[in-house]
Design an enzyme around this catalytic site. Sequence first.
Site, mmCIF file in Angstrom:
data_model
loop_
_atom_site.group_PDB
_atom_site.id
_atom_site.type_symbol
_atom_site.label_atom_id
_atom_site.label_comp_id
_atom_site.label_asym_id
_atom_site.label_seq_id
_atom_site.Cartn_x
_atom_site.Cartn_y
_atom_site.Cartn_z
ATOM 1 N N GLY A 45 32.086 -22.451 -23.540
ATOM 2 C CA GLY A 45 32.735 -21.637 -22.388
ATOM 3 C C GLY A 45 33.937 -22.582 -22.144
ATOM 4 O O GLY A 45 34.677 -23.755 -22.522
ATOM 5 N N GLN A 50 41.132 -24.235 -16.019
ATOM 6 C CA GLN A 50 40.903 -24.696 -16.592
ATOM 7 C C GLN A 50 42.394 -25.718 -17.853
ATOM 8 O O GLN A 50 42.363 -26.973 -18.178
ATOM 9 C CB GLN A 50 39.430 -25.171 -17.189
ATOM 10 C CG GLN A 50 38.248 -25.300 -16.961
ATOM 11 C CD GLN A 50 36.979 -25.313 -17.196
ATOM 12 O OE1 GLN A 50 37.026 -24.657 -17.916
ATOM 13 N NE2 GLN A 50 36.098 -26.417 -17.858
ATOM 14 N N CYS A 93 30.879 -30.464 -17.781
ATOM 15 C CA CYS A 93 32.561 -29.323 -17.588
ATOM 16 C C CYS A 93 33.466 -29.730 -18.108
ATOM 17 O O CYS A 93 33.466 -31.545 -18.061
ATOM 18 C CB CYS A 93 33.052 -29.264 -16.065
ATOM 19 S SG CYS A 93 34.402 -28.466 -15.543
ATOM 20 N N LEU A 94 34.496 -29.694 -19.362
ATOM 21 C CA LEU A 94 35.219 -29.861 -19.779
ATOM 22 C C LEU A 94 36.216 -31.129 -18.722
ATOM 23 O O LEU A 94 37.097 -31.378 -19.136
ATOM 24 C CB LEU A 94 35.911 -29.439 -20.561
ATOM 25 C CG LEU A 94 34.619 -28.116 -21.879
ATOM 26 C CD1 LEU A 94 35.649 -27.690 -22.466
ATOM 27 C CD2 LEU A 94 34.650 -29.573 -22.262
ATOM 28 N N HIS A 135 28.746 -20.083 -14.874
ATOM 29 C CA HIS A 135 29.261 -21.666 -14.665
ATOM 30 C C HIS A 135 30.513 -21.225 -14.579
ATOM 31 O O HIS A 135 31.694 -21.681 -13.931
ATOM 32 C CB HIS A 135 29.211 -22.612 -16.499
ATOM 33 C CG HIS A 135 30.237 -24.245 -15.705
ATOM 34 N ND1 HIS A 135 29.518 -25.158 -15.561
ATOM 35 C CD2 HIS A 135 31.290 -23.904 -16.185
ATOM 36 C CE1 HIS A 135 30.589 -26.092 -15.626
ATOM 37 N NE2 HIS A 135 31.931 -25.221 -15.749
ATOM 38 N N GLU A 136 31.351 -20.384 -15.700
ATOM 39 C CA GLU A 136 32.947 -19.874 -16.301
ATOM 40 C C GLU A 136 33.258 -19.306 -15.163
ATOM 41 O O GLU A 136 34.741 -19.317 -14.341
ATOM 42 C CB GLU A 136 33.090 -19.644 -17.347
ATOM 43 C CG GLU A 136 32.809 -20.007 -18.776
ATOM 44 C CD GLU A 136 33.300 -21.333 -18.311
ATOM 45 O OE1 GLU A 136 32.452 -22.155 -19.297
ATOM 46 O OE2 GLU A 136 34.089 -21.516 -18.378
ATOM 47 N N HIS A 139 34.002 -21.199 -12.091
ATOM 48 C CA HIS A 139 35.807 -21.140 -11.956
ATOM 49 C C HIS A 139 36.565 -20.496 -11.804
ATOM 50 O O HIS A 139 37.953 -20.949 -10.809
ATOM 51 C CB HIS A 139 35.395 -21.876 -14.079
ATOM 52 C CG HIS A 139 35.633 -23.479 -13.853
ATOM 53 N ND1 HIS A 139 35.606 -24.605 -13.386
ATOM 54 C CD2 HIS A 139 34.453 -23.464 -15.264
ATOM 55 C CE1 HIS A 139 35.798 -25.523 -13.877
ATOM 56 N NE2 HIS A 139 34.355 -24.757 -15.032
HETATM 57 O O1 K2U Z 1 33.697 -24.313 -18.011
HETATM 58 C C1 K2U Z 1 33.109 -25.668 -18.848
HETATM 59 O O2 K2U Z 1 33.819 -26.359 -18.694
HETATM 60 C C2 K2U Z 1 32.929 -25.394 -20.072
HETATM 61 C C3 K2U Z 1 31.432 -25.880 -20.203
HETATM 62 C C4 K2U Z 1 30.347 -24.535 -20.041
HETATM 63 C C5 K2U Z 1 29.422 -25.099 -19.515
HETATM 64 C C6 K2U Z 1 28.651 -25.854 -18.731
HETATM 65 C C7 K2U Z 1 27.758 -26.698 -18.537
HETATM 66 C C8 K2U Z 1 26.668 -25.551 -19.434
HETATM 67 C C9 K2U Z 1 26.552 -25.062 -19.953
HETATM 68 C C10 K2U Z 1 27.840 -24.592 -20.116
HETATM 69 C C11 K2U Z 1 31.554 -26.565 -21.804
HETATM 70 O O3 K2U Z 1 31.548 -25.475 -22.412
HETATM 71 S S1 K2U Z 1 30.088 -28.229 -21.464
HETATM 72 C C12 K2U Z 1 30.099 -28.136 -22.671
HETATM 73 C C13 K2U Z 1 28.602 -27.678 -23.390
HETATM 74 C C14 K2U Z 1 28.471 -27.865 -25.179
HETATM 75 C C15 K2U Z 1 26.943 -27.072 -25.729
HETATM 76 C C16 K2U Z 1 25.981 -27.164 -24.242
HETATM 77 C C17 K2U Z 1 26.209 -26.848 -22.832
HETATM 78 C C18 K2U Z 1 27.624 -27.405 -22.411
HETATM 79 ZN ZN ZN Z 2 33.210 -26.059 -16.501
#
Ligand code: K2U
Ligand code: ZN
Length: 173
Positions: A45, A50, A93-94, A135-136, A139
């Site tokens: 996501g 971001q 979180c990225l 989560h998104e 943001h």
């Molecule tokens: O918003 C973001 O930083 C993207 C996150 C989204 C996410 C965070 C927590 C749980 C699910 C999604 C990134 O995609 S974190 C990387 C990731 C990859 C596979 C599974 C879970 C998280």
């Molecule tokens: Zn995030």
Amino acid sequence: MIRPILIHPDPRLKKLCDPVTQVTEDMAKLARDMLETMYDAPGIGLAAPQVAVTRRLIVMDCMKAPEAPRSLILFNPTVTWSSSELSTYEEGCLSIPEQYADVERPNAVTVTWMDETGAAREETFTGLWATCVQHEIDHLNGKLFIDYLGLMKRQMITRKMEKLKREMARGAR
Ligand code: K2U
Ligand code: ZN
């Protein structure tokens, strides 16, 4: 085009983002860049703030099956229903690299949004995808997963990110 991802703390990650009234070519290009940036990260996501654009746009890849990726573009996503049942997921979180913590959220949510064609959509997400879409959307409201943690843990993570940014500024990483 792959865009740089902002690292916490950054005021643009704390802003309430503005709605997208019309899917212009600029907005469509931003959405494509966000998908490219998300896959490159890699992540499942990504939200527009971001990549330093404070507009209500998120992208997700539901990855129902690896051989059939399903990338979603959601303008103005809104939760219209959430389950009373909760689930806990160790989130990352990225914008807060290499930091993980358990966050409890409803394990199913119904979301309405405008898609890249301007059409109104609605879907009920469950499991990891419910976690991701919440989560998104957080943001877009300037909320990060560390805001669900206690003050001490949040401050420790913020200090780590400040150190990381200092090192990156010196080209040390
Ligand atoms: O918003 C973001 O930083 C993207 C996150 C989204 C996410 C965070 C927590 C749980 C699910 C999604 C990134 O995609 S974190 C990387 C990731 C990859 C596979 C599974 C879970 C998280
Ligand atoms: Zn995030």
